[in-house]
Design a protein around this motif. Structure first.
Motif, PDB file in Angstrom:
ATOM      1  N   UNK A 290       2.127   7.189   2.310  1.00 31.66           N
ATOM      2  CA  UNK A 290       1.244   6.941   1.167  1.00 31.66           C
ATOM      3  C   UNK A 290      -0.089   7.626   1.461  1.00 31.66           C
ATOM      4  N   UNK A 291      -0.403   8.693   0.722  1.00 27.23           N
ATOM      5  CA  UNK A 291      -1.599   9.479   1.018  1.00 27.23           C
ATOM      6  C   UNK A 291      -2.835   9.019   0.258  1.00 27.23           C
TER       7      UNK A 291
ATOM      8  N   UNK B 289       2.659  15.056  -3.597  1.00 27.86           N
ATOM      9  CA  UNK B 289       2.737  14.030  -2.553  1.00 27.86           C
ATOM     10  C   UNK B 289       2.747  12.639  -3.163  1.00 27.86           C
ATOM     11  N   UNK B 290       3.289  11.709  -2.398  1.00 24.01           N
ATOM     12  CA  UNK B 290       3.373  10.313  -2.816  1.00 24.01           C
ATOM     13  C   UNK B 290       2.078   9.578  -2.472  1.00 24.01           C
ATOM     14  N   UNK B 291       1.533   8.876  -3.469  1.00 22.54           N
ATOM     15  CA  UNK B 291       0.370   8.015  -3.259  1.00 22.54           C
ATOM     16  C   UNK B 291       0.449   6.836  -4.208  1.00 22.54           C
ATOM     17  N   UNK B 292      -0.229   5.754  -3.866  1.00 22.01           N
ATOM     18  CA  UNK B 292      -0.068   4.508  -4.621  1.00 22.01           C
ATOM     19  C   UNK B 292      -1.339   3.994  -5.290  1.00 22.01           C
ATOM     20  N   UNK B 293      -2.509   4.320  -4.760  1.00 16.11           N
ATOM     21  CA  UNK B 293      -3.786   3.704  -5.143  1.00 16.11           C
ATOM     22  C   UNK B 293      -3.837   2.227  -4.771  1.00 16.11           C
ATOM     23  N   UNK B 294      -2.985   1.810  -3.805  1.00 19.39           N
ATOM     24  CA  UNK B 294      -3.112   0.462  -3.258  1.00 19.39           C
ATOM     25  C   UNK B 294      -4.515   0.357  -2.611  1.00 19.39           C
ATOM     26  N   UNK B 295      -5.134  -0.762  -2.624  1.00 17.40           N
ATOM     27  CA  UNK B 295      -4.632  -2.044  -3.083  1.00 17.40           C
ATOM     28  C   UNK B 295      -5.029  -2.350  -4.526  1.00 17.40           C
TER      29      UNK B 295
END
Length: 243
Positions: free
Chosen positions: A4-5, A202-208
């Motif tokens: 997760x970038x 690329x895969x990223x989530x913007x967590x949290x």
């Protein structure tokens, strides 16, 4: 392997209880995230040096965490001091990139201040995740083209500006794209992949801020091939960030 970038640590100014690093760890556990690249919310929205140092204390909590050092384009002297201090010694293995938020820093991507910030992070050898929205995804490509050796990652892939990603990709070969978004539009990831291929996504989530399930669902909907999946979920990040 899943990297997760684009993730964060710390309390948001929204009504949500995500301040603890345990929230990051729980998300990685639930979704099988092997590495998470994290920047400090305090650093992004309030005080970059204070946030960077607060995050430095949190990174040892889990070996899957890597730091993204927040750079405020309005405070480049302070940013240089952060880079000198936090990247010293074994810190270089914990901090793998930089993060610049164009809106919270009130710094347009097309401005000289933003270019100076990218020049600084490039000087220190850090790939730089920059918040992009709308047409600014193209502005970031122009910055990458002007700054020799720059390596930039367009956070949110421009969000509503995602149809301009192919144009951005043509303007520079040193810009990559990460498409997390709280209100994703259907078919955008598949469309972008068909235009530019999988080598720069690329895969990223913007967590949290956002649960990782949103980003995972968007990529599932894109019906990735095995080659695309490996590139997007970890190989591109491994190459860019050296993780």
């Amino acid at each position: 392997m899943l990297i997760d970038v684009h993730a964060h640590w710390g309390p948001w100014f929204f009504s949500m209880d995500v301040a603890s690093i345990d929230v990051n760890i729980d998300g990685m556990d639930r979704f099988g995230i092997d590495l998470q690249l994290v920047s400090s919310i305090e650093g992004i929205v309030y005080d970059a040096p204070a946030g960077n140092r607060s995050l430095a204390e949190q990174l040892p909590a889990d070996p899957r965490l890597r730091g993204m050092l927040v750079v405020d384009p309005r405070r480049l002297d302070a940013a240089r001091a952060d880079l000198d201090e936090l990247l010293a010694g074994d810190g270089r293995s914990r901090w793998v990139g930089a993060k610049i938020h164009s809106e919270y820093s009130r710094t347009p991507i097309s401005s000289p201040a933003m270019q100076a910030a990218v020049e600084l992070t490039t000087e220190y050898g850090l790939p730089t995740l920059v918040h992009t929205w709308g047409d600014t995804v193209v502005d970031l490509a122009d910055v990458a083209a002007r700054v020799q050796g720059a390596r930039v990652l367009a956070g949110h892939m421009g969000a509503s500006g995602w149809p301009r990603v192919p144009e951005a990709a043509e303007r520079s070969d040193r810009i990559w794209f990460e498409p997390c978004w709280s209100a994703p539009e259907a078919n955008r990831i598949r469309w972008v992949l068909d235009q530019i291929g999988s080598d720069r996504l690329m895969f990223g989530t913007d967590a949290t801020l956002i649960d990782p399930s949103v980003a995972l669902g968007a990529f599932e909907a894109a019906e990735l091939s095995e080659v695309e999946r490996e590139a997007i979920m970890h190989r591109n990040a491994e190459a860019l960030f050296g993780v």
